[in-house]
Scaffold this motif. Structure first.
Motif, PDB file in Angstrom:
ATOM      1  N   ALA A  34       0.832  -1.203   0.000  1.00 42.79           N
ATOM      2  CA  ALA A  34       0.000   0.000   0.000  1.00 42.79           C
ATOM      3  C   ALA A  34       0.869   1.257   0.000  1.00 42.79           C
ATOM      4  CB  ALA A  34      -0.928   0.001   1.212  1.00 42.79           C
ATOM      5  N   PHE A  35       1.934   1.255   0.796  1.00 46.55           N
ATOM      6  CA  PHE A  35       2.836   2.404   0.838  1.00 46.55           C
ATOM      7  C   PHE A  35       3.529   2.593  -0.507  1.00 46.55           C
ATOM      8  CE2 PHE A  35       7.008   4.323   1.782  1.00 46.55           C
ATOM      9  CZ  PHE A  35       6.565   5.515   2.331  1.00 46.55           C
ATOM     10  N   MET A  36       3.932   1.493  -1.148  1.00 41.07           N
ATOM     11  CA  MET A  36       4.590   1.576  -2.441  1.00 41.07           C
ATOM     12  C   MET A  36       3.622   2.134  -3.493  1.00 41.07           C
ATOM     13  SD  MET A  36       6.809  -1.312  -4.473  1.00 41.07           S
ATOM     14  CE  MET A  36       5.593  -2.542  -4.147  1.00 41.07           C
ATOM     15  N   ILE A  37       2.378   1.724  -3.456  1.00 43.08           N
ATOM     16  CA  ILE A  37       1.373   2.247  -4.388  1.00 43.08           C
ATOM     17  C   ILE A  37       1.163   3.736  -4.148  1.00 43.08           C
ATOM     18  CG2 ILE A  37      -1.088   2.160  -4.972  1.00 43.08           C
ATOM     19  CD1 ILE A  37      -0.906  -0.889  -4.545  1.00 43.08           C
ATOM     20  N   TYR A  38       1.127   4.141  -2.895  1.00 42.23           N
ATOM     21  CA  TYR A  38       0.987   5.557  -2.551  1.00 42.23           C
ATOM     22  C   TYR A  38       2.161   6.360  -3.108  1.00 42.23           C
ATOM     23  CZ  TYR A  38       1.289   9.725   0.362  1.00 42.23           C
ATOM     24  OH  TYR A  38       1.424  11.016   0.803  1.00 42.23           O
ATOM     25  N   LYS A  39       3.387   5.863  -2.902  1.00 36.68           N
ATOM     26  CA  LYS A  39       4.579   6.566  -3.383  1.00 36.68           C
ATOM     27  C   LYS A  39       4.581   6.634  -4.911  1.00 36.68           C
ATOM     28  CE  LYS A  39       7.717   7.815  -0.768  1.00 36.68           C
ATOM     29  NZ  LYS A  39       7.933   9.195  -0.378  1.00 36.68           N
ATOM     30  N   LEU A  40       4.203   5.549  -5.578  1.00 32.55           N
ATOM     31  CA  LEU A  40       4.138   5.557  -7.043  1.00 32.55           C
ATOM     32  C   LEU A  40       3.109   6.563  -7.542  1.00 32.55           C
ATOM     33  CD1 LEU A  40       4.447   1.762  -7.908  1.00 32.55           C
ATOM     34  CD2 LEU A  40       6.113   3.563  -8.366  1.00 32.55           C
ATOM     35  N   ILE A  43       4.752   9.913  -7.312  1.00 33.56           N
ATOM     36  CA  ILE A  43       5.750  10.056  -8.376  1.00 33.56           C
ATOM     37  C   ILE A  43       5.047  10.339  -9.705  1.00 33.56           C
ATOM     38  CG2 ILE A  43       7.448   8.781  -9.748  1.00 33.56           C
ATOM     39  CD1 ILE A  43       8.304   7.407  -7.104  1.00 33.56           C
ATOM     40  N   MET A  44       3.968   9.618  -9.974  1.00 35.61           N
ATOM     41  CA  MET A  44       3.232   9.840 -11.215  1.00 35.61           C
ATOM     42  C   MET A  44       2.634  11.244 -11.250  1.00 35.61           C
ATOM     43  SD  MET A  44       1.479   6.086 -11.735  1.00 35.61           S
ATOM     44  CE  MET A  44       0.366   6.667 -12.976  1.00 35.61           C
ATOM     45  N   ALA A  45       2.155  11.740 -10.123  1.00 32.02           N
ATOM     46  CA  ALA A  45       1.605  13.094 -10.081  1.00 32.02           C
ATOM     47  C   ALA A  45       2.693  14.127 -10.364  1.00 32.02           C
ATOM     48  CB  ALA A  45       0.967  13.356  -8.712  1.00 32.02           C
TER      49      ALA A  45
END
Length: 98
Positions: A34-40, A43-45
């Motif tokens: 979940a944290f990795m998805i949040y960070k990605l 990054i995408m934003a």
């Protein structure tokens, strides 16, 4: 003393065939994903913002290039008119000499 009796009982607790250690590892894994998805997502934003900024800069560059092109075309047209006028004057002076 009561605490020491709960530890072995908790270690033997199972749900869906998983021990407490297994559940802890699973929750940790889910939290990490979940944290990795949040960070990605962040990054995408940021990449999206960078792309938008590059598009704005490209639009400004294109507008400047269009303006410069029009300016050069005006000078080219004036140069052609000046050359035609010089040729006319040269023809007039050569006719007078003959």
């Amino acid at each position: 003393m009561y605490l020491f009796t709960l530890i072995p009982i908790a270690a033997q607790w199972t749900g869906l065939g998983l021990t407490v250690g297994d559940w802890t590892a699973l929750v940790t894994l889910i939290g990490s994903v979940a944290f990795m998805i949040y960070k990605l997502g962040r990054i995408m934003a940021r990449l999206n913002d960078s792309i938008d900024e590059l598009n704005r800069q490209n639009a400004k560059r294109d507008a400047s290039l269009d303006e410069l092109t029009e300016h050069v075309q005006r000078h080219d047209q004036q140069f052609i008119r000046d050359e035609e006028r010089i040729n006319q004057l040269f023809q007039l002076t050569s006719k007078k000499e003959s």
